[in-house]
Design a protein around this motif. Sequence first.
Motif: not given
Length: 838
Positions: A302-306
Amino acid sequence: MFITAGYLYLYAVHWLRRTRKHTLYRKTITDIFQRGSVLAHKYGTFDTLTDQLLKDVSYIQRVNHIRDSRIILSEITPKVKINLTEWTTYFALEPHQYDKSSEDVWVLVESIRPEDAQEYMEEEEAKNMKTNMLDLGRPIAWKTGPPFGIIMKCSQENFVAMCVAFSDLALSTDEDLIVQKVLSIDVEGHASNLVQKTDEECSMMNNFDEATEVGRCSNESMASSRSVGNMEEVLDGADNDEVDSIATNEDDLQRMMGESGYGEALSEMIPMPAVFIPPDQSHTSKPPNVLVYAGKKDSARKFQNIKSVFEQCINTDCYILYHLKHDQVASIPWADNCALLVVSCDNLYDRVDAAFLQFIEQGGKVISFGSSLDSDFVPRRELRTHPDISVVDYEKWKKVTLLCGRYCYLPQESVKDLMCIQSLCQDKDGQVMIVDIKPKAEGQGRAILSQVLLDQDPTDIAATVEMFNVLKESNSVRLEMLSSLLKRMGYNCDRDQTPIFTQAYLLTKTKDLKSSIMSSIEKHLTEGKLKSTSLTLKFISPGEVVMATKDLLPVVSSDSGKIPFNEALYWKNLSTKRLGNTVFYTDVIHSTMPVLESLQFSCPDNNGMITISTVQTNGKGRGDNLWLSPAGCAMFTIHVCLPLSSHLGKAASFLQHLTSLAVVEGIRTLPGYQDIDLRLKWPNDIYYSDKMKLGGVIVRSTTMNGNLHALIGCGYNVSNKNPTICVNDVINSYNNDKKTKLPELSVEQSIARTVTVMEELIDQFQQEGYNSFCKSYYKRWLHSNVKVRLQMEKGKEVTIVGLDEFGYLKTIDENKKTIIVHDDGNSFDMMHNLIKMK
């Protein structure tokens, strides 16, 4: 025994080579120091801080003294001088120990970020011998990038060791940055302070060189400063037990965190629990670290996407995004090193909400997307059981379809009387979806709470193809709205638009082909230059410094070394006899088409030259249109030579149709990709279904000696999912819908396959004529038997029946009268079923 002896022999040989190399470097550098500056740089590193210095000042001479397989050691006379007033003072608590008594060399070290940070880190970890540059010198000042610059002081012997380590590709930083150049310099002036420091804070720095005023200022936490590396080490450590074991006392904590921002006293930080130390009135700036909290489960993905979303909106030269993991909220002192906290999850557990609330109350800034943190400030009312599509209005953006959370806000019923609440965004029913929480008193923080999930990319969240289509159509507006919210909170969202043009490399499939090409080109060179109306090519050797500009492109014709283009992957996917076998590759260029303007008449007609770039600053579309060409977009111009008497030579308009079909077929003929919905819109557009444009084609042609010379420019989105849509978005949407696992495509693979299909289609057209081609073309286009209105015929309704023998659009009216529509100056507006004049 023999094995041991063998190892000893190899070690002795290695030691002897290094000793000889060190002796050679010491002798050369000592000799150069008597006259000027020492410059060590990798092959093909141009358009950097150093080159700008040499461009701005008239230096007498540049002499290359040592060339090895990796770097060049050069002499610049007279000695390069840098004015420190244009730099920012670097402040650290000196975790690296070294002897300062013999410091007498000023050094400028330039670095860049690796293209693939994870791959680079793995390569670095695999190296047995590394030398950290901060073990050899003391940082004095820095300048943000790219490229990132840091000015240091060190001894002459350490400077030699730095150059030797650099030549062995063993010179490392704490920032996972790649060192590109090392230059000895002189300095004048004093580096600038970002903020004024208190007397107490200044006393912490009395062991620094007062002559440069380092003891009275601080460094911003930036991409090339030591503090960021330490922050990332803390936030992305293997686990929190490791972090706790490292930071067992105050000295270890300071060593781990550095002085990550504007001189805040780290001696006051408490490891457990997270405590925010409010800044005093003399320095209220925060270090530029943006922390992203994405919940407990699946948070890394999720962090990489955000992160990829925020990097499209915020100035990445000013801020760096880090992952704040769930366990780290209560185990490391993250709060005082956080300029902005992004919260992106439904529920907060384990008193995480209390830590975030304390952060805001003590001066921190938060932007929350659909988080339960909202209820600490304003009541919410549930609208739906799960996030879904909704239509919202925000400032100038009206009736935008976006993904929204489960709730709306009730700002008239504020939970905290000490806060001012302003409604920013409403849905179609007037329900409040975004609020701005501001303090009534000084010293408190600020929060923007959003039920509009602007942090979520459609490719990652769309449950159906229909949802993906709707959200992708609003994708550019979503990013604009997020940028607007960040600007509202005072963050810099300006993107650096200053292009740094780069040199080109001549790549060929075989060495014999390169020799043949250069032999032909050299006959047309004047002082090493080949001129056209808009661009001059200058052919240079590796290590020769020529600045690339909008009007001048240096070309390296010998071995290219490492370039940001996967040459092996390109050749692997290219199966042609002619087209694409000669490549002119450049990283950043104004436009690829001018490169071939003069080359098309300076090389053999059948060599199939192609120019490829990673970034184009002025990509051209039809008419006066510009095509945005960021990294991840496949951009090329290819030269095609055809006899005027041939089928295609008589119908050049087919070239744009042929090229756009080649793009689609290059992808859809891959095993498993046959149902990827890529289509063609007349006259020259590549589309995802009938929804969104992925790219286009432009053709410029001229005739000479009985041949048609065509320069075909093509650009389409492969992996750049923002601001609109790309091929890999379509592939991932197909995977989600069909439960398949088709791999994403690379730019190199896609271009090579496009060129391969182009040659096949050209050969087919030349042998069989246009009827055979049209059968393939009609399978992919969007217009068979479509009724449209012709603007040039006063809105007359006609039916599209195909292309005529010259490649023009063939239609019939209600009286069966044929009306031919030329592509030059006309386009198809599918939204209004109108063919109109551009």
